[in-house]
Write an enzyme that holds these catalytic residues in place. Sequence first.
Site, PDB file in Angstrom:
ATOM      1  N   ARG A 227       4.515  14.369   3.732  1.00  0.00           N
ATOM      2  CA  ARG A 227       3.823  15.432   3.640  1.00  0.00           C
ATOM      3  C   ARG A 227       4.006  16.345   4.973  1.00  0.00           C
ATOM      4  O   ARG A 227       4.525  15.759   6.007  1.00  0.00           O
ATOM      5  CB  ARG A 227       2.344  14.924   3.975  1.00  0.00           C
ATOM      6  CG  ARG A 227       1.807  14.481   2.604  1.00  0.00           C
ATOM      7  CD  ARG A 227       1.535  15.461   1.377  1.00  0.00           C
ATOM      8  NE  ARG A 227       1.039  14.874   0.237  1.00  0.00           N
ATOM      9  CZ  ARG A 227       1.664  14.430  -0.770  1.00  0.00           C
ATOM     10  NH1 ARG A 227       2.906  14.386  -0.697  1.00  0.00           N
ATOM     11  NH2 ARG A 227       1.038  13.806  -1.859  1.00  0.00           N
ATOM     12  N   GLU A 256       2.264  25.170   1.937  1.00  0.00           N
ATOM     13  CA  GLU A 256       3.036  25.286   0.842  1.00  0.00           C
ATOM     14  C   GLU A 256       2.440  26.302  -0.147  1.00  0.00           C
ATOM     15  O   GLU A 256       1.211  26.339  -0.391  1.00  0.00           O
ATOM     16  CB  GLU A 256       3.279  23.831   0.018  1.00  0.00           C
ATOM     17  CG  GLU A 256       3.780  22.954   0.913  1.00  0.00           C
ATOM     18  CD  GLU A 256       3.997  21.562   0.479  1.00  0.00           C
ATOM     19  OE1 GLU A 256       3.453  21.393  -0.681  1.00  0.00           O
ATOM     20  OE2 GLU A 256       4.510  20.602   1.086  1.00  0.00           O
ATOM     21  N   HIS A 275       8.977  20.735  -2.563  1.00  0.00           N
ATOM     22  CA  HIS A 275       7.907  19.797  -2.877  1.00  0.00           C
ATOM     23  C   HIS A 275       8.196  19.053  -4.171  1.00  0.00           C
ATOM     24  O   HIS A 275       7.378  18.984  -4.973  1.00  0.00           O
ATOM     25  CB  HIS A 275       6.391  19.947  -2.636  1.00  0.00           C
ATOM     26  CG  HIS A 275       5.634  18.707  -2.536  1.00  0.00           C
ATOM     27  ND1 HIS A 275       4.403  18.666  -1.694  1.00  0.00           N
ATOM     28  CD2 HIS A 275       5.769  17.618  -3.036  1.00  0.00           C
ATOM     29  CE1 HIS A 275       3.870  17.544  -1.656  1.00  0.00           C
ATOM     30  NE2 HIS A 275       4.704  16.786  -2.522  1.00  0.00           N
TER      31      HIS A 275
HETATM   32  P1  NAD Z   1       2.671   3.498  -0.068  1.00  0.00           P
HETATM   33  O1  NAD Z   1       1.005   3.356   0.132  1.00  0.00           O
HETATM   34  O2  NAD Z   1       3.186   2.659  -0.931  1.00  0.00           O
HETATM   35  O3  NAD Z   1       3.160   3.148   1.250  1.00  0.00           O
HETATM   36  C1  NAD Z   1       3.059   3.919   2.575  1.00  0.00           C
HETATM   37  C2  NAD Z   1       3.690   3.085   3.582  1.00  0.00           C
HETATM   38  O4  NAD Z   1       3.368   3.642   5.045  1.00  0.00           O
HETATM   39  C3  NAD Z   1       3.161   1.612   4.027  1.00  0.00           C
HETATM   40  O5  NAD Z   1       3.943   0.807   4.099  1.00  0.00           O
HETATM   41  C4  NAD Z   1       2.090   1.989   5.048  1.00  0.00           C
HETATM   42  O6  NAD Z   1       1.886   0.599   5.735  1.00  0.00           O
HETATM   43  C5  NAD Z   1       2.819   2.718   5.927  1.00  0.00           C
HETATM   44  N1  NAD Z   1       2.153   3.526   7.108  1.00  0.00           N
HETATM   45  C6  NAD Z   1       1.040   3.981   7.010  1.00  0.00           C
HETATM   46  N2  NAD Z   1       0.767   4.374   8.192  1.00  0.00           N
HETATM   47  C7  NAD Z   1       1.657   4.480   8.878  1.00  0.00           C
HETATM   48  C8  NAD Z   1       2.058   4.609  10.433  1.00  0.00           C
HETATM   49  N3  NAD Z   1       1.364   5.079  11.053  1.00  0.00           N
HETATM   50  N4  NAD Z   1       3.290   4.246  10.696  1.00  0.00           N
HETATM   51  C9  NAD Z   1       4.264   3.672   9.936  1.00  0.00           C
HETATM   52  N5  NAD Z   1       3.883   3.265   8.619  1.00  0.00           N
HETATM   53  C10 NAD Z   1       2.623   3.675   8.161  1.00  0.00           C
HETATM   54  O7  NAD Z   1       2.707   5.037  -0.612  1.00  0.00           O
HETATM   55  P2  NAD Z   1       4.107   5.628  -1.092  1.00  0.00           P
HETATM   56  O8  NAD Z   1       3.981   5.552  -2.289  1.00  0.00           O
HETATM   57  O9  NAD Z   1       5.269   5.080  -0.545  1.00  0.00           O
HETATM   58  O10 NAD Z   1       3.918   7.045  -0.492  1.00  0.00           O
HETATM   59  C11 NAD Z   1       4.094   7.585   0.727  1.00  0.00           C
HETATM   60  C12 NAD Z   1       3.360   8.871   1.036  1.00  0.00           C
HETATM   61  O11 NAD Z   1       4.716   9.773   0.426  1.00  0.00           O
HETATM   62  C13 NAD Z   1       2.451   9.158   0.026  1.00  0.00           C
HETATM   63  O12 NAD Z   1       1.192   9.231   0.665  1.00  0.00           O
HETATM   64  C14 NAD Z   1       2.469  10.812  -0.206  1.00  0.00           C
HETATM   65  O13 NAD Z   1       2.087  11.630   0.744  1.00  0.00           O
HETATM   66  C15 NAD Z   1       3.998  11.019   0.039  1.00  0.00           C
HETATM   67  N6  NAD Z   1       4.996  11.269  -1.203  1.00  0.00           N
HETATM   68  C16 NAD Z   1       5.635  12.468  -1.442  1.00  0.00           C
HETATM   69  C17 NAD Z   1       6.387  12.815  -2.503  1.00  0.00           C
HETATM   70  C18 NAD Z   1       7.079  14.059  -2.640  1.00  0.00           C
HETATM   71  O14 NAD Z   1       7.135  14.806  -3.981  1.00  0.00           O
HETATM   72  N7  NAD Z   1       7.697  14.398  -1.626  1.00  0.00           N
HETATM   73  C19 NAD Z   1       6.231  11.715  -3.550  1.00  0.00           C
HETATM   74  C20 NAD Z   1       5.534  10.688  -3.508  1.00  0.00           C
HETATM   75  C21 NAD Z   1       4.921  10.389  -2.338  1.00  0.00           C
END
Ligand code: NAD
Length: 309
Positions: A227, A256, A275
Amino acid sequence: MNLERIGVDESVSTVFPPEKLVEALSGLPVEVERVDGSPDSLADCQAVVTFVNREAFLDLEWVHSIQAGVDRFSRERFEEAGVVLSNSTGIHGDAIGETVATQVLMLARRFHVHVANQRRREWSQPGWDDAWTVAGEQACVVGLGGLGRGIVDRLTGLGIDVVGVRRTPTPEPGVDRVYPAERLHDGIADARFVVLAVPLVEETRNLFDDEVLSAMREDAYLVNVARGGVVDQSALVDALESGEIAGAALDVFETEPLPESSPLWEMDDVIVSPHCGAFIDEYYRHIAAIVRESVRRVQTGDEPANRVF
Ligand code: NAD
């Protein structure tokens, strides 16, 4: 939850036509209909599948977000109103993994420059030392969840050595070393690519500020598919302009769409995408599978799959 009617909010059209999801959910023991988000159209719904958040959703029982990130929704307000929120985490690893592989290869093989030159009909070979291979380089993946997993698989496949950072530093297949969040600096110090895959929450807002950016190598690239709010964007612009880091591939931004006035559009070693890193033609099918499973669970008295709060 007495589930009789689920609305498919028209906002999902950012990612796929709402009718595709309505069709893919046919045959469920509940009605599924496209809604426009107005209180009227939601009147008989107990649940909605949506891209945006709307005030009117607080009158429902269950909201399913077609995204993984839930930063659009207020936990406090949902809990106060007794509304359950579920998300679509778990479906984006392959698409985002391929997006990140594309970004790192474009940067190393200089294809962002070739594509820009092609548009100007310009035949311009790169300098002898401009292009390089990613094999043997190190990447640090910050956030090792669903996205991180897909990214690690692609990057290791390209011969990149991967280290990672996550809250609980449990080992992860394919990741040489996993650092806890408090040791972020150690994780990023030797990386040629730093890839952000964390959710936007209080602890990760502006996590990549001027101090963290300056702890990256001068020849390193920042890849953000998480994000925009995870990075202090003006500090990033400064770091790019001053050569503190070499470049970036950015799919997400503080604001965005990225405003036309942003200097990021014009920077030579910055790749901007709107995005869409997780967009795939099959997206609606993945959402349908989660919603089907949730309906099954709700009807047996359980809670929806992927409940966030
Ligand atoms: P998820 O919940 O499976 O994984 C998130 C990971 O981040 C977990 O392993 C968690 O332990 C870790 N984490 C949380 N806080 C942290 C910190 N301070 N330092 C290090 N690690 C930390 O989620 P996901 O499906 O992998 O998605 C992650 C994020 O990516 C979503 O929340 C979303 O904002 C973003 N995303 C973006 C797109 C895009 O189109 N660009 C698509 C999907 C997800």
